[in-house]
Design an enzyme around this catalytic site. Structure first.
Site, PDB file in Angstrom:
ATOM      1  N   ASP A  28      -2.879 -10.662  -2.447  1.00 43.82           N
ATOM      2  CA  ASP A  28      -3.471 -10.137  -1.220  1.00 43.82           C
ATOM      3  C   ASP A  28      -4.936  -9.772  -1.483  1.00 43.82           C
ATOM      4  O   ASP A  28      -5.302  -9.385  -2.601  1.00 43.82           O
ATOM      5  CB  ASP A  28      -2.694  -8.895  -0.797  1.00 43.82           C
ATOM      6  CG  ASP A  28      -3.022  -8.414   0.604  1.00 43.82           C
ATOM      7  OD1 ASP A  28      -2.235  -8.671   1.514  1.00 43.82           O
ATOM      8  OD2 ASP A  28      -4.062  -7.754   0.782  1.00 43.82           O
TER       9      ASP A  28
ATOM     10  N   ASP B 248      -4.782 -12.833   3.304  1.00 45.19           N
ATOM     11  CA  ASP B 248      -6.020 -12.356   3.908  1.00 45.19           C
ATOM     12  C   ASP B 248      -7.251 -12.607   3.053  1.00 45.19           C
ATOM     13  O   ASP B 248      -8.359 -12.211   3.423  1.00 45.19           O
ATOM     14  CB  ASP B 248      -5.931 -10.877   4.292  1.00 45.19           C
ATOM     15  CG  ASP B 248      -5.171 -10.042   3.287  1.00 45.19           C
ATOM     16  OD1 ASP B 248      -4.816 -10.555   2.211  1.00 45.19           O
ATOM     17  OD2 ASP B 248      -4.913  -8.855   3.581  1.00 45.19           O
TER      18      ASP B 248
ATOM     19  N   HIS C 219      -6.439  -7.227  -0.579  1.00 48.35           N
ATOM     20  CA  HIS C 219      -6.533  -5.794  -0.834  1.00 48.35           C
ATOM     21  C   HIS C 219      -5.667  -5.427  -2.037  1.00 48.35           C
ATOM     22  O   HIS C 219      -4.570  -5.961  -2.207  1.00 48.35           O
ATOM     23  CB  HIS C 219      -6.057  -4.999   0.388  1.00 48.35           C
ATOM     24  CG  HIS C 219      -6.809  -5.334   1.640  1.00 48.35           C
ATOM     25  ND1 HIS C 219      -6.281  -6.151   2.624  1.00 48.35           N
ATOM     26  CD2 HIS C 219      -8.048  -4.982   2.048  1.00 48.35           C
ATOM     27  CE1 HIS C 219      -7.168  -6.279   3.598  1.00 48.35           C
ATOM     28  NE2 HIS C 219      -8.246  -5.585   3.275  1.00 48.35           N
TER      29      HIS C 219
ATOM     30  N   HIS D 220       0.812  -1.222   0.000  1.00 47.03           N
ATOM     31  CA  HIS D 220       0.000   0.000   0.000  1.00 47.03           C
ATOM     32  C   HIS D 220       0.844   1.272   0.000  1.00 47.03           C
ATOM     33  O   HIS D 220       0.304   2.368  -0.204  1.00 47.03           O
ATOM     34  CB  HIS D 220      -0.944   0.025   1.205  1.00 47.03           C
ATOM     35  CG  HIS D 220      -1.993  -1.025   1.178  1.00 47.03           C
ATOM     36  ND1 HIS D 220      -2.825  -1.230   0.088  1.00 47.03           N
ATOM     37  CD2 HIS D 220      -2.357  -1.959   2.109  1.00 47.03           C
ATOM     38  CE1 HIS D 220      -3.652  -2.225   0.349  1.00 47.03           C
ATOM     39  NE2 HIS D 220      -3.383  -2.689   1.559  1.00 47.03           N
TER      40      HIS D 220
END
Length: 307
Positions: free
Chosen positions: A161, A244, A163, A124
């Site tokens: 991931d 995740d 995200h 991120h």
């Protein structure tokens, strides 16, 4: 196959505070899962610190200097998710440094693949912004290492991931020498990663709805990502390995299991075998149910070891 494992005790010193999902216990669980006889062949290496030059190859120099100058005698909350404390800088420097060292390991040939078990995560972190638990973009540092030290012209970063790796996309969206491909839940944090975001033709986003199971996930990679990856023919493959999307994870609503991560790892190894002599660098990103994270990491590393 020889697989290097990069980690360092300093990663446990990044203290995010009580009840923060990105906690030191995550790494403790992962490292315990990588003990035992089956993991004895791992080449265990201490993560070095990234140099300012390595960081500035991936991030704006002013941003790097601002992070390096942050006070280390108190806790600073950068945003609601991202916490900088006394032990954060060393952990972040070693997480990024391990990413670069892992690229060196596979390029030098003493490891076929590498897994970096460090925190904080990185995908991120944008060129000039910390966010989403991340300070330095470890995958971007790895990709720049491949380009600048090793002269590679085609570097691929793939991200599973749950995200979207907005930071990795932000850094490479205008660099045709780096392919970035991500599957991720949508809608979900950080709200980026639509199919329309294609960079200069080098970005492939596969948003998946909440509730996506392994069958749909595998089909998405099989149809939308793996053929593009083969066509790009990377000279090294870097993986943002977040776990995740597991069904047990509390941070999102995808329904994957360990077997799905194993399947994708083997598919990525097949691409690496076809394109870049099997060279794969995998970097730990998310995963917030401790048992699911540990079991998924162990399954992923077994697959990297071709067990």
């Amino acid at each position: 196959m020889s697989v290097a494992l990069f980690t360092h005790p300093a990663a446990l010193g990044h203290d995010t505070g009580h009840d923060h999902p990105e906690c030191a216990e995550r790494l403790r669980y992962v490292l315990r899962a990588l003990e035992g006889q089956e993991f004895a062949p791992l080449l265990r290496e201490l993560a070095p610190e990234a140099s300012p030059e390595q960081l500035k190859a991936a991030h704006d120099p002013d941003y790097v200097e601002a992070i390096l100058a942050m006070p280390r005698d108190r806790v600073t909350t950068i945003d609601g998710d991202t916490v900088f404390g006394p032990g954060t800088l060393e952990a972040a420097l070693r997480a990024a440094g391990a990413a670069g060292a892992a690229v060196d390991a596979v390029m030098e040939g003493w490891a076929q693949a590498a897994f970096v078990a460090m925190r904080p995560p990185g995908h991120h972190a944008e060129a000039d912004r910390a966010m989403g638990f991340c300070f330095f973009n470890n995958a971007a540092v790895a990709a720049r290492q491949a380009q600048l030290r090793w002269g590679l012209k085609r570097v691929a970063v793939v991200d599973f991931d749950v995200h979207h790796g907005n930071g990795t996309q932000h850094i490479f969206a205008r660099d045709a020498g780096v392919m970035y491909a991500s599957s991720h839940q949508s809608p979900c944090f950080p709200g980026t990663g639509s199919q329309a975001e294609t960079g200069v033709g080098n970005v492939v986003n596969v948003p998946l709805p909440p509730g996506t199971n392994g069958e749909v996930f595998r089909e998405a990679w099989h149809m939308a990502v793996l053929p593009r990856l083969l066509a790009f023919a990377p000279e090294v493959l870097i993986v943002s390995a977040g776990f995740d999307a597991h069904a047990a994870d509390p941070m999102a609503q995808m329904r994957l299991r360990e077997a799905d991560f194993v399947w994708l790892t083997r598919e990525l190894l097949a691409v690496a075998d076809a394109c870049c002599q099997g060279r794969v660098v995998s970097l730990l990103e998310g995963g917030y149910d401790l048992n699911a994270l540990a079991q998924s990491c162990a399954a992923h590393v077994r697959a990297l070891m071709r067990l």
